[in-house]
Motif scaffolding. Structure first.
Motif, PDB file in Angstrom:
ATOM      1  N   PRO A  50       0.837  -1.208   0.000  1.00  0.00           N
ATOM      2  CA  PRO A  50       0.000   0.000   0.000  1.00  0.00           C
ATOM      3  C   PRO A  50       0.864   1.247   0.000  1.00  0.00           C
ATOM      4  O   PRO A  50       1.950   1.278   0.597  1.00  0.00           O
ATOM      5  CB  PRO A  50      -0.817  -0.136   1.288  1.00  0.00           C
ATOM      6  N   TRP A  52      -0.122   4.410   0.997  1.00  0.00           N
ATOM      7  CA  TRP A  52      -0.376   5.311   2.122  1.00  0.00           C
ATOM      8  C   TRP A  52      -0.495   4.519   3.420  1.00  0.00           C
ATOM      9  O   TRP A  52      -1.130   3.471   3.456  1.00  0.00           O
ATOM     10  CB  TRP A  52      -1.659   6.113   1.897  1.00  0.00           C
ATOM     11  N   ASP A  53       0.109   5.050   4.479  1.00  0.00           N
ATOM     12  CA  ASP A  53      -0.053   4.471   5.812  1.00  0.00           C
ATOM     13  C   ASP A  53      -1.227   5.168   6.482  1.00  0.00           C
ATOM     14  O   ASP A  53      -1.130   6.325   6.884  1.00  0.00           O
ATOM     15  CB  ASP A  53       1.217   4.667   6.651  1.00  0.00           C
ATOM     16  N   ALA A  56      -5.917   7.890   3.172  1.00  0.00           N
ATOM     17  CA  ALA A  56      -5.245   8.517   2.034  1.00  0.00           C
ATOM     18  C   ALA A  56      -5.858   9.893   1.769  1.00  0.00           C
ATOM     19  O   ALA A  56      -7.074  10.061   1.813  1.00  0.00           O
ATOM     20  CB  ALA A  56      -5.392   7.641   0.800  1.00  0.00           C
ATOM     21  N   THR A  63      -9.536  13.185   3.785  1.00  0.00           N
ATOM     22  CA  THR A  63      -8.954  11.863   3.544  1.00  0.00           C
ATOM     23  C   THR A  63     -10.062  10.853   3.276  1.00  0.00           C
ATOM     24  O   THR A  63     -11.253  11.145   3.454  1.00  0.00           O
ATOM     25  CB  THR A  63      -8.129  11.384   4.753  1.00  0.00           C
ATOM     26  N   ASN A  67      -7.053   3.188  -0.722  1.00  0.00           N
ATOM     27  CA  ASN A  67      -5.605   3.290  -0.821  1.00  0.00           C
ATOM     28  C   ASN A  67      -5.155   3.054  -2.251  1.00  0.00           C
ATOM     29  O   ASN A  67      -5.879   2.473  -3.063  1.00  0.00           O
ATOM     30  CB  ASN A  67      -4.925   2.278   0.105  1.00  0.00           C
ATOM     31  N   TRP A  69      -1.635   1.567  -4.543  1.00  0.00           N
ATOM     32  CA  TRP A  69      -0.656   0.504  -4.342  1.00  0.00           C
ATOM     33  C   TRP A  69       0.510   0.690  -5.294  1.00  0.00           C
ATOM     34  O   TRP A  69       0.348   1.241  -6.384  1.00  0.00           O
ATOM     35  CB  TRP A  69      -1.292  -0.871  -4.597  1.00  0.00           C
ATOM     36  N   ARG A 120      -5.324   5.705  -7.453  1.00  0.00           N
ATOM     37  CA  ARG A 120      -6.771   5.705  -7.239  1.00  0.00           C
ATOM     38  C   ARG A 120      -7.466   6.424  -8.401  1.00  0.00           C
ATOM     39  O   ARG A 120      -6.975   7.437  -8.892  1.00  0.00           O
ATOM     40  CB  ARG A 120      -7.111   6.394  -5.922  1.00  0.00           C
ATOM     41  N   ASP A 132      -1.219  10.528  -5.426  1.00  0.00           N
ATOM     42  CA  ASP A 132      -0.650   9.178  -5.451  1.00  0.00           C
ATOM     43  C   ASP A 132       0.678   9.148  -6.204  1.00  0.00           C
ATOM     44  O   ASP A 132       1.643   8.507  -5.771  1.00  0.00           O
ATOM     45  CB  ASP A 132      -1.636   8.198  -6.086  1.00  0.00           C
TER      46      ASP A 132
END
Length: 306
Positions: A50, A52-53, A56, A63, A67, A69, A120, A132
């Motif tokens: 992924p 984003w931790d 997102a 947000t 997520n 990838w 995304r 992203d």
């Protein structure tokens, strides 16, 4: 008392015993040899993680739980260059095969680390794909040491709508936030170069209508149309770009690339444009002489700008 048998009791070293001894040696050592050879001869398997931790960002401080990838394809012998790969699909889907993982495999053959970005889909949320792409560039640069990369050789590549995203990342970037808690956010999102293949570039007259609608919505403002017409966003600090486009591309006319190429020249940004005589959009389904031509030319260009 001696434990060694008399010489008369030591069996002769005959061919049968030699064969059995050799067989036992092979049976016990072959698995170890196979493991060692695999470790030496095969590159690290692609890893999908992924981007984003946690939640997102979608822009404007908001947000979402979704997520993006990245799949990192490491070559057997890394030459220090990495390219974030943005597949096309009109901002409505992702062509992850011919414009994603197969591209990464090709780059690996030339020592280049391929980072396939599953960005995304925007659905009218224009900032989402760019966020992203910027994060993917920062991630590669932040991991330069572990991935055997040069932090000044992190580029981006895109096809069709993915080419629009790549050109957006190459004209909309920042130097990072040095006070950020997240170490990835501290590094620059500026790609060191961009490779664009039959890209959507403009949101104006010659755009691909489906890509524009999916990115900006059905009735975008003039400000958004200008912001994402990337031929209008070139500056002296824009990174070098390579462009390839077929003159018979109907869905995304070649004028997209020509306008961007001209803008880059006006700002003295190193650029090369390959106008292909045929192939249409997708260059004959990612195969044939037109497909081979842009790949060979882009590799040569990469060496020139190093």
């Amino acid at each position: 008392m001696s434990l060694n048998p008399p010489a008369s009791f030591v069996p002769a070293w005959n061919p049968t015993m030699k064969f059995l001894s050799t067989l036992c040696l092979l049976l016990f050592t072959a698995p170890c040899l196979a493991e060692d050879e695999a470790a030496v001869d095969q590159p690290t398997a692609p890893v999908r993680t992924p981007l984003w931790d946690g939640p997102a960002p979608v822009g404007g401080g908001e947000t979402e739980s979704g997520n993006a990838w990245i799949t990192v394809h490491h070559p057997e012998e890394a030459n220090g260059t990495a390219i974030v790969i943005c597949p096309g699909g009109g901002y409505g889907r992702l062509v992850l095969g011919g414009e994603g993982h197969k591209i990464a495999a090709w780059l690996n053959q030339h020592g280049i680390t391929g980072v396939v970005l599953e960005y995304r889909l925007p659905g009218g949320r224009h900032a989402v794909p760019l966020l992203d792409a910027q994060r993917a560039i920062r991630t590669a640069r932040a991991n330069a040491k572990d991935w055997q990369l040069r932090p000044d050789r992190i580029g981006i590549m895109g096809f069709s709508a993915g080419g629009h995203l790549a050109s957006t990342a190459a004209t909309h970037f920042d130097s990072g936030n040095p006070t950020a808690n997240d170490t990835i956010d501290r590094v620059s999102s500026r790609p060191d170069f961009a490779i664009l293949v039959y890209p959507v570039v403009t949101m104006g007259e010659h755009t691909h209508a489906g890509s524009r609608d999916n990115l900006l919505g059905k009735d975008p403002s003039s400000e958004l149309l200008n912001l994402y017409s990337n031929e209008r966003q070139v500056t002296d600090n824009t990174p070098p770009m390579f462009l390839a486009h077929a003159i018979d591309d109907t869905p995304v006319p070649i004028v997209n690339s020509r306008q961007l190429h001209a803008a880059l020249q006006q700002h003295n940004v190193p650029t090369q444009m390959l106008e292909l005589p045929s192939g249409g959009h997708g260059l004959n389904g990612y195969q044939g002489p037109m497909w081979d031509a842009w790949q060979a030319a882009s590799l040569g260009w990469l060496k020139e700008i190093d």
